[in-house]
Design an enzyme around this catalytic site. Sequence first.
Site, PDB file in Angstrom:
ATOM      1  N   TYR A   1       3.677  49.591  23.279  1.00 34.22           N
ATOM      2  CA  TYR A   1       4.070  50.522  22.456  1.00 34.22           C
ATOM      3  C   TYR A   1       5.115  50.960  21.868  1.00 34.22           C
ATOM      4  CZ  TYR A   1      -1.013  50.393  23.715  1.00 34.22           C
ATOM      5  OH  TYR A   1      -2.204  50.360  23.831  1.00 34.22           O
TER       6      TYR A   1
ATOM      7  N   CYS B   1      -5.078  46.099  16.688  1.00 34.04           N
ATOM      8  CA  CYS B   1      -4.407  47.038  17.010  1.00 34.04           C
ATOM      9  C   CYS B   1      -4.377  46.341  18.857  1.00 34.04           C
ATOM     10  CB  CYS B   1      -5.427  48.338  17.389  1.00 34.04           C
ATOM     11  SG  CYS B   1      -7.171  48.158  17.625  1.00 34.04           S
ATOM     12  N   HIS B   2      -4.778  45.071  19.333  1.00 36.53           N
ATOM     13  CA  HIS B   2      -5.060  44.616  20.265  1.00 36.53           C
ATOM     14  C   HIS B   2      -3.777  44.089  20.718  1.00 36.53           C
ATOM     15  CE1 HIS B   2      -6.588  41.902  17.414  1.00 36.53           C
ATOM     16  NE2 HIS B   2      -5.632  40.469  18.489  1.00 36.53           N
TER      17      HIS B   2
ATOM     18  N   ASN C   1      -7.527  53.737  15.090  1.00 34.73           N
ATOM     19  CA  ASN C   1      -7.702  52.918  14.063  1.00 34.73           C
ATOM     20  C   ASN C   1      -8.938  52.289  14.212  1.00 34.73           C
ATOM     21  OD1 ASN C   1      -7.613  50.309  12.906  1.00 34.73           O
ATOM     22  ND2 ASN C   1      -6.965  48.931  14.895  1.00 34.73           N
TER      23      ASN C   1
ATOM     24  N   GLU D   1      -4.690  33.839  20.568  1.00 30.64           N
ATOM     25  CA  GLU D   1      -4.364  34.145  19.384  1.00 30.64           C
ATOM     26  C   GLU D   1      -3.121  33.033  20.259  1.00 30.64           C
ATOM     27  OE1 GLU D   1      -3.833  37.499  18.122  1.00 30.64           O
ATOM     28  OE2 GLU D   1      -4.976  37.830  16.942  1.00 30.64           O
TER      29      GLU D   1
END
Length: 131
Positions: free
Chosen positions: A68, A97-98, A89, A123
């Site tokens: 952040y 946003c994750h 979002n 990912e």
Amino acid sequence: MQVQVFGCEREIDESRIDADPETIREQVREYESGTRTAFDLEIEFPDGFTGSVMRAMTEIPAGETRTYGEIASALESAPIAVGQACGRNPIPVIVPCHRIVGVDSLVGYGGGLDLKRELLEHEGAALPGEP
């Protein structure tokens, strides 16, 4: 519209995506199966700070995270403001946003921290606070 990813339902505002619902769902299924790492959808970003944060999110490649604070610094803002924008979002998963995390923890996620962890692990991202 609702999309399902890793057994969780997520609400997506399809009015901000220039594609039909089936195309959106197909790309989410491809992402979940591992055949897609980036979405090929035209997004209409909101005006203002939330739109700026969402654009920054789309620049984070799959398998990477930003804090952040890093996003806040790039946008000359505060980490809490970035977190609030992430919470607004309207296109989660597609606008990732994750991929925005705390310095030493995952911190909040509208789909829950278990889903955030699963998305990041899917990912191949290093999780904060873990080797």
